[in-house]
Design an enzyme around this catalytic site. Structure first.
Site, PDB file in Angstrom:
ATOM      1  N   MET A   1       0.846  -1.199   0.000  1.00  0.00           N
ATOM      2  CA  MET A   1       0.000   0.000   0.000  1.00  0.00           C
ATOM      3  C   MET A   1       0.876   1.242   0.000  1.00  0.00           C
ATOM      4  O   MET A   1       1.758   1.371   0.852  1.00  0.00           O
ATOM      5  CB  MET A   1      -0.886   0.027   1.244  1.00  0.00           C
ATOM      6  CG  MET A   1      -1.871  -1.111   1.336  1.00  0.00           C
ATOM      7  SD  MET A   1      -2.718  -1.103   2.929  1.00  0.00           S
ATOM      8  CE  MET A   1      -1.427  -1.763   3.985  1.00  0.00           C
TER       9      MET A   1
ATOM     10  N   ILE B   1       1.857  -5.705   8.120  1.00  0.00           N
ATOM     11  CA  ILE B   1       3.276  -5.396   8.283  1.00  0.00           C
ATOM     12  C   ILE B   1       3.503  -3.892   8.222  1.00  0.00           C
ATOM     13  O   ILE B   1       3.080  -3.233   7.269  1.00  0.00           O
ATOM     14  CB  ILE B   1       4.122  -6.096   7.207  1.00  0.00           C
ATOM     15  CG1 ILE B   1       3.870  -7.608   7.242  1.00  0.00           C
ATOM     16  CG2 ILE B   1       5.604  -5.790   7.382  1.00  0.00           C
ATOM     17  CD1 ILE B   1       4.458  -8.340   6.068  1.00  0.00           C
TER      18      ILE B   1
ATOM     19  N   GLY C   1       0.971   3.801   5.030  1.00  0.00           N
ATOM     20  CA  GLY C   1       1.742   2.941   4.134  1.00  0.00           C
ATOM     21  C   GLY C   1       2.227   1.654   4.762  1.00  0.00           C
ATOM     22  O   GLY C   1       2.481   1.598   5.941  1.00  0.00           O
ATOM     23  N   SER C   2       2.339   0.600   3.984  1.00  0.00           N
ATOM     24  CA  SER C   2       2.907  -0.668   4.402  1.00  0.00           C
ATOM     25  C   SER C   2       2.399  -1.772   3.491  1.00  0.00           C
ATOM     26  O   SER C   2       2.070  -1.524   2.342  1.00  0.00           O
ATOM     27  CB  SER C   2       2.595  -0.985   5.856  1.00  0.00           C
ATOM     28  OG  SER C   2       3.451  -2.021   6.279  1.00  0.00           O
ATOM     29  N   ARG C   3       2.298  -2.994   4.035  1.00  0.00           N
ATOM     30  CA  ARG C   3       1.824  -4.087   3.200  1.00  0.00           C
ATOM     31  C   ARG C   3       1.110  -5.141   4.040  1.00  0.00           C
ATOM     32  O   ARG C   3       1.264  -5.195   5.271  1.00  0.00           O
ATOM     33  CB  ARG C   3       2.970  -4.704   2.418  1.00  0.00           C
ATOM     34  CG  ARG C   3       3.751  -5.773   3.140  1.00  0.00           C
ATOM     35  CD  ARG C   3       4.938  -6.224   2.319  1.00  0.00           C
ATOM     36  NE  ARG C   3       5.229  -7.634   2.490  1.00  0.00           N
ATOM     37  CZ  ARG C   3       6.399  -8.186   2.186  1.00  0.00           C
ATOM     38  NH1 ARG C   3       7.373  -7.441   1.696  1.00  0.00           N
ATOM     39  NH2 ARG C   3       6.586  -9.474   2.344  1.00  0.00           N
TER      40      ARG C   3
END
Length: 223
Positions: free
Chosen positions: A99, A156, A186-188
């Site tokens: 993301m 994460i 933001g991240s995943r």
């Protein structure tokens, strides 16, 4: 456009902070150009944060049986066979979606089922693109039983994301239309699937949380 509950307090406090910063600039920093530029930057910052916390209402309209739906908006950055030792405790297919700060950051359940495992891990804040982010970064792991299949979802943190919020609790019912959590800035999210699952997406494909089917479970696993 609905605003996610994680952003309500921030969006109330942020204009107060920005106004407090703008007042002395307008009072003590003539000429007009500098205060005006500062105010424009403040508006852009607020709009960016407002956009980040948007939370569209979604309802999955496709077939749900044996279907795995993306948990988040973003880009597919990994599809590979790995070992998942925490919940599945064996080989699995890892499907990762990254993301950006411009994506919706609500996290949806990928399947209908029951939450069997939830655990938060402290860790580092490496770039979420790095493979070792799955094991080294701040993260939360959610284990879901879907029929006879076991699915792992891992939120994460990344270089910008400093807070993971997990709503899922052991014993909760998982529903594709419901949120399992939220990751700020933001991240995943990694989804670990049985090795015989049929993957329906490809690398670098853009997906939408609660909307895009990403895999189909083997029906034999759910009989």
């Amino acid at each position: 456009m609905k605003i996610h509950r994680e952003g309500t307090n921030i969006l109330i406090l942020l204009p107060i902070v920005l106004a407090a910063l703008n007042v002395p600039v307008w009072l003590f920093m003539p000429p007009f150009a500098i205060p005006a530029a500062f105010s424009i930057i403040s508006v852009v910052v607020y709009l960016f944060v407002f956009n980040f916390f948007r939370c569209p209402k979604r309802h999955y309209k496709g077939v749900r049986e044996n279907m795995v739906v993306s948990s988040v908006d973003g880009k597919v950055v990994a599809i590979e066979k790995v070992s998942e030792p925490e919940y599945i405790k064996g080989e699995a297919i890892m499907l990762s979606v990254f993301m950006s700060p411009l994506n919706v950051h609500a996290n949806w359940y990928p399947v209908d089922g029951d939450v069997e495992y939830v655990r938060h891990h402290r860790g580092r804040f490496l770039s979420a693109y790095l493979p070792k982010a799955s094991t080294d970064n701040e993260r939360s792991t959610i284990g879901i039983v879907c029929g006879q299949s076991r699915i792992t979802v891992r939120q994460i943190a990344g270089a910008m994301a400093r807070r993971i919020v997990t709503y899922a609790r052991k014993g909760h019912h998982a529903d594709i239309d419901d949120h399992l959590g939220f990751i700020k800035f933001g991240s995943r999210v990694d989804i670990y699937l049985p090795t015989d699952a049929e993957i329906l997406v490809s690398m670098k494909q853009i997906v939408k949380g609660g909307v895009t089917p990403v895999a189909r479970l083997n029906p034999k696993q759910n009989q």
